[in-house]
Design a protein around this motif. Structure first.
Motif, mmCIF file in Angstrom:
data_model
loop_
_atom_site.group_PDB
_atom_site.id
_atom_site.type_symbol
_atom_site.label_atom_id
_atom_site.label_comp_id
_atom_site.label_asym_id
_atom_site.label_seq_id
_atom_site.Cartn_x
_atom_site.Cartn_y
_atom_site.Cartn_z
ATOM 1 N N ALA A 79 1.707 -0.471 -0.461
ATOM 2 C CA ALA A 79 2.243 -2.092 -0.123
ATOM 3 C C ALA A 79 1.651 -2.882 0.631
ATOM 4 C CB ALA A 79 3.762 -1.535 0.427
ATOM 5 N N HIS A 80 0.256 -2.525 0.996
ATOM 6 C CA HIS A 80 -0.618 -3.050 2.041
ATOM 7 C C HIS A 80 -1.733 -3.741 1.261
ATOM 8 C CE1 HIS A 80 -2.467 0.949 2.058
ATOM 9 N NE2 HIS A 80 -3.161 0.323 2.386
ATOM 10 N N HIS A 81 -2.491 -4.713 1.702
ATOM 11 C CA HIS A 81 -3.600 -5.252 1.145
ATOM 12 C C HIS A 81 -4.826 -4.265 1.905
ATOM 13 C CE1 HIS A 81 -2.362 -8.751 -1.052
ATOM 14 N NE2 HIS A 81 -1.119 -8.633 -0.356
ATOM 15 N N GLY A 82 -5.607 -3.630 1.214
ATOM 16 C CA GLY A 82 -6.894 -2.992 1.671
ATOM 17 C C GLY A 82 -7.899 -3.408 0.994
ATOM 18 N N MET A 83 -8.624 -2.690 0.255
ATOM 19 C CA MET A 83 -9.652 -2.968 -0.749
ATOM 20 C C MET A 83 -9.222 -3.543 -1.726
ATOM 21 S SD MET A 83 -12.495 -2.502 1.264
ATOM 22 C CE MET A 83 -13.724 -2.614 0.150
ATOM 23 N N THR A 84 -8.041 -3.186 -2.265
ATOM 24 C CA THR A 84 -7.446 -3.773 -3.417
ATOM 25 C C THR A 84 -5.900 -4.276 -3.057
ATOM 26 O OG1 THR A 84 -6.395 -1.476 -3.945
ATOM 27 C CG2 THR A 84 -8.791 -1.936 -4.865
ATOM 28 N N PRO A 85 -5.415 -5.246 -4.147
ATOM 29 C CA PRO A 85 -4.163 -5.620 -3.705
ATOM 30 C C PRO A 85 -3.218 -4.694 -3.570
ATOM 31 C CG PRO A 85 -5.462 -6.940 -5.314
ATOM 32 C CD PRO A 85 -6.102 -6.006 -5.267
ATOM 33 N N PRO A 86 -1.774 -4.706 -3.303
ATOM 34 C CA PRO A 86 -0.870 -3.698 -3.381
ATOM 35 C C PRO A 86 -0.502 -3.281 -4.666
ATOM 36 C CG PRO A 86 -0.250 -5.376 -1.645
ATOM 37 C CD PRO A 86 -1.505 -5.695 -2.473
ATOM 38 N N CYS A 87 -0.529 -1.873 -5.064
ATOM 39 C CA CYS A 87 0.074 -1.530 -6.341
ATOM 40 C C CYS A 87 1.350 -1.847 -6.643
ATOM 41 C CB CYS A 87 -0.178 -0.077 -6.393
ATOM 42 S SG CYS A 87 -1.930 0.443 -6.656
ATOM 43 N N ALA A 88 2.481 -1.812 -5.600
ATOM 44 C CA ALA A 88 3.676 -1.979 -5.803
ATOM 45 C C ALA A 88 4.018 -3.479 -6.459
ATOM 46 C CB ALA A 88 4.705 -2.101 -4.566
ATOM 47 N N ASN A 89 2.996 -4.567 -5.892
ATOM 48 C CA ASN A 89 2.967 -5.896 -6.461
ATOM 49 C C ASN A 89 2.516 -5.765 -7.929
ATOM 50 O OD1 ASN A 89 3.965 -6.836 -3.914
ATOM 51 N ND2 ASN A 89 2.118 -7.723 -3.237
ATOM 52 N N ALA A 90 1.353 -5.269 -8.082
ATOM 53 C CA ALA A 90 0.983 -5.096 -9.274
ATOM 54 C C ALA A 90 1.844 -4.542 -10.496
ATOM 55 C CB ALA A 90 -0.298 -4.278 -9.457
ATOM 56 N N LEU A 91 2.652 -3.736 -10.038
ATOM 57 C CA LEU A 91 3.674 -3.368 -11.035
ATOM 58 C C LEU A 91 4.925 -4.511 -11.210
ATOM 59 C CD1 LEU A 91 4.195 0.390 -9.597
ATOM 60 C CD2 LEU A 91 3.423 -0.325 -11.757
ATOM 61 N N VAL A 92 5.267 -5.162 -10.229
ATOM 62 C CA VAL A 92 6.178 -6.239 -10.357
ATOM 63 C C VAL A 92 5.317 -7.147 -11.300
ATOM 64 C CG1 VAL A 92 7.275 -8.033 -8.898
ATOM 65 C CG2 VAL A 92 7.290 -5.929 -8.143
ATOM 66 N N ALA A 93 4.325 -7.603 -11.188
ATOM 67 C CA ALA A 93 3.611 -8.565 -11.682
ATOM 68 C C ALA A 93 3.680 -8.364 -13.323
ATOM 69 C CB ALA A 93 2.245 -8.948 -11.200
ATOM 70 N N ALA A 94 3.706 -6.892 -13.514
ATOM 71 C CA ALA A 94 3.288 -6.624 -14.975
ATOM 72 C C ALA A 94 4.593 -6.332 -15.539
ATOM 73 C CB ALA A 94 2.824 -5.224 -14.983
ATOM 74 N N GLY A 95 5.803 -6.628 -14.971
ATOM 75 C CA GLY A 95 7.243 -6.550 -15.697
ATOM 76 C C GLY A 95 7.615 -5.135 -16.099
ATOM 77 N N VAL A 96 7.366 -4.026 -15.210
ATOM 78 C CA VAL A 96 7.870 -2.897 -15.556
ATOM 79 C C VAL A 96 9.274 -2.916 -15.264
ATOM 80 C CG1 VAL A 96 5.529 -1.833 -15.036
ATOM 81 C CG2 VAL A 96 7.460 -1.634 -13.453
ATOM 82 N N ALA A 97 10.048 -2.015 -16.059
ATOM 83 C CA ALA A 97 11.595 -1.860 -16.092
ATOM 84 C C ALA A 97 11.940 -0.966 -14.880
ATOM 85 C CB ALA A 97 12.121 -1.724 -17.151
ATOM 86 N N ARG A 98 11.181 0.123 -14.881
ATOM 87 C CA ARG A 98 11.614 1.403 -13.975
ATOM 88 C C ARG A 98 10.489 2.000 -13.396
ATOM 89 N NH1 ARG A 98 14.175 7.132 -15.273
ATOM 90 N NH2 ARG A 98 12.737 7.115 -17.072
ATOM 91 N N VAL A 99 10.487 2.490 -12.220
ATOM 92 C CA VAL A 99 9.385 3.354 -11.631
ATOM 93 C C VAL A 99 9.988 4.627 -11.203
ATOM 94 C CG1 VAL A 99 7.671 3.420 -9.934
ATOM 95 C CG2 VAL A 99 8.228 1.310 -11.021
ATOM 96 N N VAL A 100 9.638 5.774 -11.538
ATOM 97 C CA VAL A 100 9.890 7.063 -10.822
ATOM 98 C C VAL A 100 8.831 7.661 -10.146
ATOM 99 C CG1 VAL A 100 10.913 9.442 -11.635
ATOM 100 C CG2 VAL A 100 11.291 7.460 -13.358
ATOM 101 N N VAL A 101 9.368 7.807 -9.007
ATOM 102 C CA VAL A 101 8.218 8.172 -7.671
ATOM 103 C C VAL A 101 8.705 9.641 -7.289
ATOM 104 C CG1 VAL A 101 7.435 7.832 -5.474
ATOM 105 C CG2 VAL A 101 7.916 5.998 -6.940
ATOM 106 N N ALA A 102 7.473 10.480 -7.402
ATOM 107 C CA ALA A 102 7.766 12.030 -6.934
ATOM 108 C C ALA A 102 7.947 12.236 -5.447
ATOM 109 C CB ALA A 102 6.560 12.902 -7.507
ATOM 110 N N LEU A 103 7.231 11.282 -4.687
ATOM 111 C CA LEU A 103 6.941 11.692 -3.257
ATOM 112 C C LEU A 103 6.776 10.202 -2.545
ATOM 113 C CD1 LEU A 103 6.896 13.842 -0.867
ATOM 114 C CD2 LEU A 103 4.366 13.865 -1.308
#
Length: 364
Positions: A79-103
């Protein structure tokens, strides 16, 4: 989708994530699978050097098929800006419906924030699927974040009577080629391979992974108070090809001949005549190392055990005996009672060629 199918896709994501072990530091080795209408449309794992992240790789592969999809990821999306943009934001922009996270990710820059970004965007978020397996895979990353030190694996290759060399110092090879190949695989899954200064001087080891086609070699770490590894040895000669870090007395500078060869010095605290192990592991963690594979010698191995920092111990045992005059695998531990010895729990036992491998995990 059913719970069973969710588990299958998460198991695949976990297997993909393991491909990044030893390659992705300082980032965690994450796996991601994107599924739409029951079909896998994208998959990825954290690439060498830690980027691009697994989610980015999988999203690029999925393209427009990611919209309305289910995403299975082994660790909370960043969720933070490092060398790449946040992956959480990328998933939102891609329009995914569900995210299942192990840990969940304990990194304070991420912890809970990645999940919050997804939920606030209206994405269904589920957590905890195959969490124990994910926690085991992320043990090194979690150790660095939560304990300030990398996970430590101690490898011992010995005769049945616990010797690592004959009395004259001959040690190549106690175990057979099959065992040595397994050890190379273990090296490849760690960020760094570590030995003591005595081993570096006596054996002139290469400490590289050979025969497996790895993309990124582990860092070679030598713990030597006086930083007196041979300037004409294999480690120094190849330091510009594969990194060599020497953990040495902070009150003394790294010899100029080693610095000129490309060897990197890590100043550490000293206790008595030895570099303090806690200081070594803290310095490695600060450099981003999450998993360390220690291959001796006896004094360094004993220091790790005395400091109670060995998380896993791998014993490769060959079917020969070298006798009391042989060099023992461990230096003095100053143990007078059995109750003072650290206990390990057997996690794996199997033959490897003509040798036997036992993997033990610390009981803490």
């Amino acid at each position: 989708m059913t719970r069973a199918s969710d588990a299958r896709f998460m198991a695949l994501a976990l297997s993909l994530g393991r491909r990044g072990l030893g390659q992705a530091w300082p980032n965690p080795a994450v796996g991601c699978v994107i599924v739409r209408d029951g079909w896998i449309v994208g998959r990825g794992w954290t690439q060498p050097g830690g980027r691009p992240h697994a989610e980015r790789v999988a999203l690029d592969q999925a393209g427009e098929a990611a919209r309305g999809s289910d995403v299975f990821v082994t660790l909370e999306p960043c969720a933070h800006h490092g060398m790449t943009p946040p992956c959480a934001n990328a998933l939102v922009a891609a329009g995914v419906a569900r995210v299942v996270v192990a840990l969940g990710d304990p990194d304070p820059r991420v912890s809970g924030r990645g999940l919050k970004i997804l939920r606030e965007a209206g994405i269904t978020v589920e957590t905890g699927l195959m969490e124990d397996a994910a926690r085991a895979d992320q043990a090194g990353f979690l150790s660095r974040v939560e304990r300030g030190r990398p996970l430590v694996t101690l490898k011992l290759a010995t005769s049945v009577d616990g010797r690592i060399a004959t009395g004259s110092g001959e040690s190549q090879w106690i175990t057979g080629p099959e065992a040595r190949r397994v050890v190379h695989g273990m090296r490849a899954r760690h960020d760094a391979v570590m030995v003591g200064g005595g081993t570096a001087r006596a054996d002139d080891p290469s400490l590289t992974v050979r025969g497996l086609g790895v993309m990124q070699q582990p860092v070679r770490v030598v713990v030597s108070r006086r930083a007196d590894i041979p300037a004409d040895g294999g480690l120094a000669r190849t330091a510009r090809e594969v990194p060599v870090w020497v953990c040495h007395d902070a009150d003394a500078a790294l010899p100029g001949v080693l610095a000129d060869a490309g060897v990197d010095g890590l100043p550490c605290a000293v206790r008595g005549r030895n570099v303090e192990i806690g200081s070594v592991l803290s310095a490695l963690a600060e450099r981003g190392i999450t998993r360390v594979f220690c291959e001796g010698g006896g004094s360094l191995a004993a220091s790790l055990l005395q400091a109670d920092v060995v998380d896993e111990m791998v014993a490769m045992t060959a079917g020969l005996a070298l006798g009391a005059e042989g060099i023992p695998a461990l230096g003095a531990l100053e143990i007078s009672k059995l109750a003072e010895a650290q206990r390990f729990e057997l996690a794996e036992l199997r033959p490897v060629g003509g040798d036997v491998m036992a993997r033990w995990v610390a009981c803490r």
